[in-house]
Design a protein around this motif. Structure first.
Motif, PDB file in Angstrom:
ATOM      1  N   ARG A 336       0.853  -1.276   0.095  1.00 28.12           N
ATOM      2  CA  ARG A 336       0.006  -0.103   0.155  1.00 28.12           C
ATOM      3  C   ARG A 336       0.881   1.132   0.101  1.00 28.12           C
ATOM      4  N   MET A 337       1.837   1.138   0.779  1.00 27.89           N
ATOM      5  CA  MET A 337       2.686   2.433   0.890  1.00 27.89           C
ATOM      6  C   MET A 337       3.797   2.566  -0.380  1.00 27.89           C
ATOM      7  N   MET A 338       3.859   1.606  -1.260  1.00 22.74           N
ATOM      8  CA  MET A 338       4.793   1.873  -2.348  1.00 22.74           C
ATOM      9  C   MET A 338       3.783   2.211  -3.379  1.00 22.74           C
ATOM     10  N   GLU A 339       2.523   1.786  -3.577  1.00 27.93           N
ATOM     11  CA  GLU A 339       1.708   2.278  -4.530  1.00 27.93           C
ATOM     12  C   GLU A 339       1.253   3.866  -4.256  1.00 27.93           C
ATOM     13  N   SER A 340       1.098   3.932  -2.946  1.00 27.61           N
ATOM     14  CA  SER A 340       0.768   5.455  -2.676  1.00 27.61           C
ATOM     15  C   SER A 340       1.690   6.350  -3.084  1.00 27.61           C
ATOM     16  N   GLN A 341       3.092   5.989  -2.920  1.00 22.34           N
ATOM     17  CA  GLN A 341       4.313   6.757  -3.481  1.00 22.34           C
ATOM     18  C   GLN A 341       4.382   6.688  -4.738  1.00 22.34           C
ATOM     19  N   GLN A 342       3.989   5.722  -5.682  1.00 23.75           N
ATOM     20  CA  GLN A 342       3.897   5.741  -6.826  1.00 23.75           C
ATOM     21  C   GLN A 342       2.912   6.640  -7.676  1.00 23.75           C
ATOM     22  N   LEU A 343       1.885   6.618  -6.853  1.00 19.82           N
ATOM     23  CA  LEU A 343       0.839   7.579  -7.289  1.00 19.82           C
ATOM     24  C   LEU A 343       1.027   9.156  -7.348  1.00 19.82           C
ATOM     25  N   GLU A 344       1.720   9.486  -6.014  1.00 20.82           N
ATOM     26  CA  GLU A 344       2.259  10.866  -5.616  1.00 20.82           C
ATOM     27  C   GLU A 344       3.368  11.082  -6.664  1.00 20.82           C
ATOM     28  N   GLN A 345       4.237  10.573  -6.943  1.00 20.50           N
ATOM     29  CA  GLN A 345       5.387  10.521  -7.861  1.00 20.50           C
ATOM     30  C   GLN A 345       5.080  10.565  -9.235  1.00 20.50           C
ATOM     31  N   PHE A 346       4.191   9.640  -9.756  1.00 18.66           N
ATOM     32  CA  PHE A 346       4.286   9.316 -11.189  1.00 18.66           C
ATOM     33  C   PHE A 346       2.661   9.605 -11.630  1.00 18.66           C
ATOM     34  N   GLY A 347       1.973   9.557 -10.738  1.00 13.10           N
ATOM     35  CA  GLY A 347       0.373   9.805 -11.172  1.00 13.10           C
ATOM     36  C   GLY A 347      -0.170   8.586 -11.532  1.00 13.10           C
ATOM     37  N   SER A 348       0.486   7.553 -11.551  1.00 17.37           N
ATOM     38  CA  SER A 348      -0.137   6.050 -11.827  1.00 17.37           C
ATOM     39  C   SER A 348       0.818   4.984 -11.087  1.00 17.37           C
ATOM     40  N   LEU A 349       0.287   3.696 -10.979  1.00 13.89           N
ATOM     41  CA  LEU A 349       1.040   2.638 -10.609  1.00 13.89           C
ATOM     42  C   LEU A 349       1.952   2.126 -11.686  1.00 13.89           C
ATOM     43  N   MET A 350       3.184   1.699 -11.416  1.00 16.39           N
ATOM     44  CA  MET A 350       4.268   1.117 -12.080  1.00 16.39           C
ATOM     45  C   MET A 350       3.864  -0.290 -12.227  1.00 16.39           C
ATOM     46  N   LYS A 351       3.841  -0.532 -13.728  1.00 15.40           N
ATOM     47  CA  LYS A 351       3.395  -1.892 -14.089  1.00 15.40           C
ATOM     48  C   LYS A 351       4.628  -2.565 -15.001  1.00 15.40           C
ATOM     49  N   ILE A 352       4.924  -3.757 -14.713  1.00 12.30           N
ATOM     50  CA  ILE A 352       5.836  -4.449 -15.864  1.00 12.30           C
ATOM     51  C   ILE A 352       5.340  -4.841 -17.072  1.00 12.30           C
ATOM     52  N   SER A 353       5.795  -4.204 -17.972  1.00  7.67           N
ATOM     53  CA  SER A 353       5.446  -4.253 -19.318  1.00  7.67           C
ATOM     54  C   SER A 353       6.396  -4.704 -20.551  1.00  7.67           C
ATOM     55  N   LEU A 354       6.001  -5.457 -21.372  1.00  8.47           N
ATOM     56  CA  LEU A 354       7.073  -5.696 -22.347  1.00  8.47           C
ATOM     57  C   LEU A 354       6.924  -4.583 -23.480  1.00  8.47           C
ATOM     58  N   PRO A 355       8.156  -4.134 -24.051  1.00  7.40           N
ATOM     59  CA  PRO A 355       8.080  -3.084 -25.014  1.00  7.40           C
ATOM     60  C   PRO A 355       7.321  -3.424 -26.379  1.00  7.40           C
ATOM     61  N   VAL A 356       6.808  -2.555 -26.738  1.00  2.19           N
ATOM     62  CA  VAL A 356       5.746  -2.770 -28.066  1.00  2.19           C
ATOM     63  C   VAL A 356       6.477  -1.835 -29.070  1.00  2.19           C
ATOM     64  N   ILE A 357       7.102  -2.520 -29.961  1.00  2.78           N
ATOM     65  CA  ILE A 357       7.956  -1.690 -30.920  1.00  2.78           C
ATOM     66  C   ILE A 357       6.877  -1.495 -32.235  1.00  2.78           C
TER      67      ILE A 357
END
Length: 360
Positions: A336-357
């Motif tokens: 919960r704390m990490m997600e709160s920090q991500q929303l505050e810093q980046f405006g969204s939650l960080m997801k692990i995503s493959l690069p889409v070329i």
């Protein structure tokens, strides 16, 4: 089996030129059709039935995980997850202040990292994604009742293969003396940094870590390594083997490099500007030095401004954790704390995503 006999220069010279064919073949297919990577990014877990248009290379890659769905070492996984629930905040702190900078000091491996502009120019997002990965693989029930972490490991493994592909195709300055990009030696070394080096950091802080706990966490990361395409025949089972493996890799690759210094400079600047706890943010270099010691710090041009006593640094970490979580620290509260920090810093939650070329 005594792994010590495997820890030789000749063996690791060979591992330096071995990669991960299963993932590399899948990426060759993925770069030919960007929509396939986009489809995988929409998954919540690995489906039992793959899209019919997927070629064999992609199906074979994900079938590897489906074949392991009911083969996780349940006792080992439960023990590791309980350990993380108790120590997860410090565990993540040690990844940032010890494990990652420690990796930067190994010159050849740093050459791969520095070629990812996100690590230098978007370091906050990259660190948050690493935290997301670690939280996912340690969440209660991971790989047993909750199968989604299989997909997390699969995606990170594919991201490594994408990095190899991009370097091989486009990095004209890549020196073959570095070894192949993200090779088996580097994968083993990174796995070690995320496990044994974290435990070493806890011991440096005065935590009572015994040999059983070390072996249990090594067993946990052996499972993670298998899912990440690591040659686990070389993975240590005991504290002695882990110590000797780290010693060998350190002797082979610890050196000052422009890549390592650029990486540590980006990390230092990010910590100084974003860590809310002034007891930590004002002493970033001294904390790096405390954990990594004279030799590794010298390779990264980290000065010792003021030596921090172990008891003081332990109290700083404890105080920071108590101020954040009080008496209710758990995997759930850390997430919960990490997600709160991500929303505050980046405006969204960080997801692990493959690069889409995107092809023009």
């Amino acid at each position: 089996m005594d792994k010590l006999k495997l820890y030789t220069n000749s063996t690791f010279d060979r591992l330096r030129n071995q990669v991960d064919p299963l993932a590399d073949d899948a990426v060759l297919a993925l770069v030919s059709r960007s929509q396939w990577a986009a489809t995988i990014n929409l998954w919540e877990s690995i489906p039992e039935n793959f899209p019919v248009e997927f070629p064999p290379a992609i199906k074979d890659f994900f079938q590897f995980y489906l074949d392991l769905y009911d083969k996780g070492p349940e006792k080992t996984l439960k023990t590791g997850q309980d350990f993380f629930s108790r120590e997860g905040d410090i565990y993540l702190g040690l990844l940032g202040f010890y494990s990652l900078p420690y990796c930067y000091a190994f010159g050849d491996g740093a050459e791969v990292l520095v070629r990812s502009e996100r690590i230098v120019n978007q370091i906050g997002q990259r660190l948050s994604e690493t935290g997301t990965f670690v939280l996912d693989i340690f969440k209660p029930g991971a790989f047993v009742t909750d199968k989604s972490p299989f997909l997390t490991c699969a995606k990170v493994r594919l991201i490594h293969a994408f990095s190899r592909y991009f370097i091989n195709q486009f990095a004209k300055d890549w020196n073959p003396d570095f070894g192949k990009p993200i090779n088996q030696e580097d994968l083993i070394g990174t796995n070690l940094a995320f496990s044994f080096i974290v435990l070493r950091g806890l011991i440096k802080l005065g935590k009572p870590i015994n040999s059983d706990q070390i072996e249990q966490l090594l067993a946990y990361w052996k499972w993670i390594g298998k899912l990440m395409g690591v040659e686990t025949d070389y993975w240590p089972n005991t504290a002695k083997e882990a110590f000797e493996l780290d010693k060998l890799i350190r002797k082979r690759h610890l050196r000052k490099s422009e890549a390592g210094i650029r990486l540590i400079s980006a990390l230092r600047g990010y910590y100084r500007s974003t860590i809310p706890e002034p007891l930590l943010s004002r002493q970033v270099d001294d904390i790096f030095y405390f954990f990594m010691g004279k030799e590794v710090s010298a390779a990264l041009n980290i000065p010792l401004n003021r030596e921090i006593p172990r008891e003081i640094l332990n109290l700083i970490f404890k105080f920071s954790g108590w101020k954040t979580y009080g008496n209710s620290k758990s995997h759930q509260s850390i997430q919960r704390m990490m997600e709160s920090q991500q929303l505050e810093q980046f405006g969204s939650l960080m997801k692990i995503s493959l690069p889409v070329i995107k092809r023009s």
